[in-house]
Write an enzyme that holds these catalytic residues in place. Structure first.
Site, PDB file in Angstrom:
ATOM      1  N   CYS A 188      44.028  63.639 -22.080  1.00  0.00           N
ATOM      2  CA  CYS A 188      44.450  63.483 -20.819  1.00  0.00           C
ATOM      3  C   CYS A 188      44.810  62.097 -20.857  1.00  0.00           C
ATOM      4  O   CYS A 188      46.013  62.602 -20.261  1.00  0.00           O
ATOM      5  CB  CYS A 188      43.825  64.644 -20.125  1.00  0.00           C
ATOM      6  SG  CYS A 188      42.281  63.722 -19.865  1.00  0.00           S
ATOM      7  N   GLU A 205      38.413  67.772 -14.216  1.00  0.00           N
ATOM      8  CA  GLU A 205      39.235  66.839 -14.550  1.00  0.00           C
ATOM      9  C   GLU A 205      40.009  67.512 -15.500  1.00  0.00           C
ATOM     10  O   GLU A 205      40.426  68.179 -16.470  1.00  0.00           O
ATOM     11  CB  GLU A 205      38.602  66.383 -15.498  1.00  0.00           C
ATOM     12  CG  GLU A 205      37.384  64.822 -15.563  1.00  0.00           C
ATOM     13  CD  GLU A 205      38.293  63.709 -15.257  1.00  0.00           C
ATOM     14  OE1 GLU A 205      39.347  63.804 -15.258  1.00  0.00           O
ATOM     15  OE2 GLU A 205      37.649  63.039 -14.717  1.00  0.00           O
TER      16      GLU A 205
END
Ligand code: FAD
Length: 1019
Positions: free
Chosen positions: A810, A776
């Site tokens: 993020c 990720e």
């Protein structure tokens, strides 16, 4: 009860419905003969109103025909909400095309039988003119069809805009206060009393608040002049929304907004007193109730208002706290020697309250979940108000015949007034209004741009099939059903809540929802803040690595001892030997352990919040969200383990064989997690690997080792054995050692794209078995905003996405793309709203933006933003932040999306403008950046939504909301391209990637032939 005692009120806030309802049902129950009188009166009111109803006269007709359950009803709502604010023709046409140009509508037009009403209603919308039934029957279908075929032409746009204005006029008294006052002064107008409401959205900026304050002051002057000479009770009044007077009218901001609002409301109240007119504070969302009471209390204490009894409050009966609020107000009236006007309403934000409670995971709802319960509460509280006649001046607001008849029957001899909204309930009150029963009309004033939010509320109210006004005009609803006694209805279901609205914790079928914290519950917040802010423990001197708080580097949070190569080696040996037993224990057993972990994490909330604030600089709200996510991960993966690791599954095949397939663990996973979600991502990776039957070597970020340590202790306490979980602290070298070790059977990583690429290289180089790599990584996440979007909503979502968590997610918004037609307005509002953010100590519950994680992060942000030129705005860091690693949120305008090539991991927002006809080019440039994590879209046009989502393949797309805070199992999270490998975290297939498939085929005929086959012919 002392004036500031809110105990009773707080006890009721989210109390179970049956408990709250019992006394209300009792208070609203009338002796049988009086109840019968109420029914008879209600029946005659309904008959009179139905007789006065003229089909096609107004929008009620339209809503009756379509309701909000139909495409057309929703189309109307959407057009009403957006069309008038769109400045450019292209977007307006697209919205029209989108909403009424579709095939469904064509089909509807041709439907024949109800065509007259349909066509007449649409004609009303299109032309602002009601057509006769005859006109409608003969030619209008063709006219509409022709108009729709030519959709997009200026004539349609103009007609529709006009239709919307006509629609709006039904609910708005005038564009200006003078226009409204003139309308009130006609022969018809003079039958009613008035309370004028200056329309507008809640203030987003200080400048908005000041503008609204001036408009209230001007209106009070104008109303006062118009009222001159009238008895105060007869005189028109003003209604005020406190949310219009401060950009941060929120409980956590009370230290700031309450004093400011006391001053602002005090000024308005003094002006109202001077003009001898009344001023009522509107009731808004439940979260704001206590703030409004604080402000009312303080303003009434102002000696300059002595002798004036005009400052009142609206009280919402749908709130469980209503009766306690009334008691509190009555006590306040007695204490300050003011009779306080109270307007009893049912409430206008019910759907919002239900959604908020579910989203925030509250223990229960602040409102009732059955319509009849709200009605009963209104009736009971009407009685309560009448009984407090020494302190409360009663006003009862409703359009419901039964509610009205109830007051008329029980308030005999009392001084009171009824109230209705402009454009509603006129026929109901027609035969009632008069000196014996004065009726006040709540009369909104404003231009078309200001009325949209109000208009939508009214359309919802008129279109909902539970709403009295909707049922009244629907001839298919029998009279008996309309005047149904809510007390009897509530009794018949035993005071139970609505089974179709589960409690927030029961939202999901196979797991409990994580519990949130009610940030407007002052007792809960005070206790939490007190516990969190306890003294920092004195730590012994140690050779170990120091962990210091990013909010104040002088504060030592703890020490950590990093893993040595020998530690890593022995841990991997232990895990390698231990994982098989854990795998063999099966999904259900592992699930039980993970569910216990969830409960333990929830129970350790205070301690974890303190650690999240001190070690990671997390604000209270961000900390709560993070703990909830960690809990949700445990429960979600537990449920998936039960479902997906339940043992062998047999596949059909030829006789004489048994073929089974099952999932099992792979071995030892390395879980490498980041500092920005030191608890939730850490827990998410570890529990996914564990749920699938693996052992885990967990390497948290070097900046946040203490949270990881606490998390591991909780997992162990829940029953995760030492043999399947090792915590290996340290920097990238520890991660590298793990990845390179052949005992590692898979890697789960969250962090930068560059590090992910180097892990992939290292895995490729190490030889031996190929293992899964789940990464990720980051994103240059865009939000695309066209001119149909609501600027206020956009600004709220941009601030949450770009500056929330100091931009260190993020998923955070990095690139805001604004259609140029509305860009200036949005940017102006964005800057003003950003200036109202609080930057500071994360331990202070009022803080919106905390520090960035460390000096290296801050320096990198300085360098990156220096390369972006001159900022559009840069917030000021307040005093007291000098010892921490704070970085002021800021925004830059770029020439094109392509100018942003690297993720800037902090509160730095880049903005580009685009022309409506260059949307494709914009999408192309976003796609070319190569990331694909999150995307925000703000548009009311569904075809634009589709066009964008089909073109940009992005992991998580969010429409008309912010793009952060994905919920486990609801919005499985993760990106593509440079943003990650998948599978998504918290998704239905996450565990597959952590697992191995095993197939066993047994030749059951091998030993002695196929006995089962031979035995199968039993007849
Ligand atoms: C003069 C005036 C001023 C007002 N000022 C305010 C104000 O300041 N603040 C405010 O919030 N409202 C205010 N309202 C109330 C609101 O806007 C609605 O008009 C009102 O709630 C409708 O009530 P009713 O008796 O006319 O309709 P009814 O149709 O009898 O009742 C509708 C009520 O039932 C509730 N309801 C619907 N379904 C359910 C369910 N499943 N469970 C529980 N409850 C349900 C609705 O939310 C609504 O409150 C005001 C209304 C008037 C007339």
């Amino acid at each position: 009860m002392p004036h500031d005692d809110r105990t009773a009120l707080r006890r009721l806030h989210r109390a179970p419905e049956p408990t709250v309802q019992a006394p209300l049902v009792h208070a609203a129950s009338l002796p049988p003969n009086q109840a019968a009188t109420v029914q008879t009166r209600a029946r005659s009111l309904v008959r009179a109103a139905r007789a006065a109803y003229k089909p096609g006269a107004d929008v009620t007709d339209f809503l009756k025909e379509y309701g909000l359950g139909t495409t057309e009803g929703v189309a109307l709502l959407c057009l009403a909400e957006a069309l008038l604010r769109i400045p450019d023709a292209a977007t307006a046409d697209a919205l029209i095309e989108d909403r009424i140009g579709g095939g469904d509508w064509q089909h509807h037009v041709g439907r024949g039988e109800s065509l007259a009403v349909n066509a007449s209603a649409w004609a009303f919308m299109l032309t602002g003119r009601v057509l006769t039934v005859e006109e409608a029957q003969h030619g209008i279908a063709a006219t509409i069809a022709r108009m729709i075929r030519r959709m997009g032409e200026p004539v349609i746009r103009t007609a529709l805009r006009r239709g919307m204005r006509v629609l709006a006029r039904q609910f708005v008294m005038g564009r200006t206060i003078d226009e409204a006052l003139a309308r009130a002064n006609t022969t018809e107008g003079r039958r009613w009393r008035y309370s004028f409401d200056m329309l507008g959205e809640a203030a987003k900026t200080q400048a908005d608040a000041e503008r609204y304050r001036r408009s209230y002051i001007d209106a009070i002057g104008a109303i006062g002049r118009a009222a001159a000479g009238r008895a105060p009770a007869d005189a028109p009044q003003i209604s005020v929304k406190l949310s219009a007077l401060h950009p941060r009218y929120e409980d956590l901001q009370q230290a700031r907004c309450v004093p400011a609002l006391i001053t602002a409301l005090g000024t308005l109240a003094l002006a109202a007193k001077q003009h001898a007119i009344g001023l009522t504070i509107d009731a808004e969302e439940a979260d704001r109730l206590e703030l409004s009471l604080d402000i009312l209390d303080a303003v009434l204490g102002d000696a300059r208002l002595a002798g004036w009894e005009g400052l009142g409050l609206a009280v919402q009966a749908y709130q469980k706290r209503a009766s306690a609020v009334l008691d509190w107000v009555a006590a306040l009236g007695r204490r300050t020697a003011h009779r306080i006007p109270v307007r009893l309403v049912k409430g206008a934000y019910w759907d919002t309250e239900i959604k908020l409670a579910q989203v925030q995971g509250h223990a229960d709802y602040p409102v009732f979940t059955r319509k009849a319960a709200t009605d009963v509460s209104w009736l009971a509280n009407a009685q309560r108000i009448l009984a407090a006649g020494d302190a409360i001046d009663p006003a009862f607001a409703t359009h419901n015949a039964h509610s009205l008849a109830f007051v008329l029957a029980t308030a005999v001899g009392a001084k009171f007034e009824m109230q209705r909204l402009h454009g509603m309930g006129e026929a109901l009150y027609d035969g009632v209004v008069g000196p014996a029963c004065p009726v006040r009309v709540y009369a909104p004033v404003g231009t078309h741009e200001d009325l949209l939010a109000y208009l939508v509320r009214r359309l919802l109210e008129n279109g909902a099939n539970t709403s009295f006004v909707h049922r009244l005009v629907d001839a298919s609803v029998p009279e008996d059903a309309i005047i149904d006694d809510p007390v009897a209805r509530v009794r018949s279901v035993g005071l139970t809540p609505n089974p179709r609205i589960p409690l927030p914790r029961d939202l999901y079928p196979d797991r409990r929802n994580s519990a949130g914290v009610d940030l407007a519950d002052r007792d809960e917040v005070a206790a939490l803040v007190n516990d969190i802010a306890g003294p920092v423990p004195k730590l012994p001197l140690s050779d170990a690595r120091e962990i210091r708080s990013p909010a104040d580097r002088r504060i030592l949070v703890g020490h950590v001892t990093d893993a040595t190569p020998a530690d890593i080696d022995s841990a991997l040996d232990r895990l390698h030997a231990g994982w098989r037993d854990w795998d063999a224990a099966g999904g259900a057993n592992r699930a039980t352990v993970l569910e216990r972990a969830a409960d333990l994490i929830e129970a350790a909330r205070t301690e974890l919040l303190a650690l999240l604030a001190r070690e990671a600089g997390k604000t209270l709200a961000d900390g709560i969200a993070e703990i909830r996510e960690a809990v949700d991960f445990c429960r979600w993966y537990a449920a998936r383990a039960r479902e997906q690791f339940a043992g062998p599954r047999e596949f059909p095949g030829p006789t004489g064989e048994r073929n089974t397939w099952e999932l099992g663990g792979r071995g030892v996973f390395a879980a490498i997690s980041p500092w920005n979600f030191p608890l939730s991502i850490f827990i998410g990776q570890v529990t996914a690997a564990l749920a699938a039957g693996n052992a885990v070597a967990a390497k948290p970020a070097e900046q946040t080792p203490l949270i990881a340590e606490r998390a591991v202790a909780l997992l162990r306490q829940a029953g995760v054995p030492d043999t399947v979980l090792a915590l290996l602290q340290g920097d990238g070298n520890v991660g590298q050692a793990l990845v390179a070790d052949p005992r590692i059977a898979g890697v789960a990583f969250t962090g930068g794209t560059g590090t992910a690429q180097s892990i992939a290289r290292s895995l490729a180089q190490r030889g031996g078995p190929l293992v899964p790599f789940i990464a990720e990584t980051g994103g240059i996440n865009a939000m695309i905003v066209d001119s149909s979007a609501l600027p206020e909503q956009v600004v709220t979502d941009v601030l949450a996405g770009a500056f929330g968590a100091a931009g260190q997610r993020c998923s955070a918004l990095r690139l805001l793309c604004l259609q140029e037609d509305t860009a200036d307005r949005v940017l102006h509002m964005l800057q003003g709203a950003a200036e109202a953010l609080v930057i500071g100590d994360p331990l202070d519950p009022a803080t919106d933006v905390g520090p960035v994680i460390d000096a290296a992060a801050r320096d990198a942000l300085q360098r990156a933003s220096a390369g972006l030129g001159t900022a559009l705005f840069e917030l000021r860091l307040p005093p007291g932040t000098g010892h921490g690693t704070f970085f002021a949120p800021r925004a830059f305008v770029l020439d094109g999306a392509g100018d942003l090539q690297a993720e800037i991991f902090g509160p730095v927002l880049c903005i580009v403008r685009y022309a409506a006809d260059r949307l494709d080019a914009l999408l192309e440039s976003i796609e070319a950046i190569g990331y694909g994590l999150t995307l925000g879209i703000h548009t009311r046009i569904e075809s634009t939504q589709r066009r964008i989502t089909q073109r940009l393949r992005i992991g998580n797309t969010y429409i008309n909301r912010n793009q952060v805070g994905a919920v486990v199992g609801v919005q499985p999270f993760g990106g593509r391209g440079l943003s990650g490998t998948g599978p998504k975290a918290g998704g239905p297939i996450t565990l597959y990637r952590f697992a191995e498939e095993r197939v066993v085929s047994v030749n059951t005929a091998a030993a002695g032939g196929n006995a089962a086959l031979l035995a199968s012919d039993t007849e």
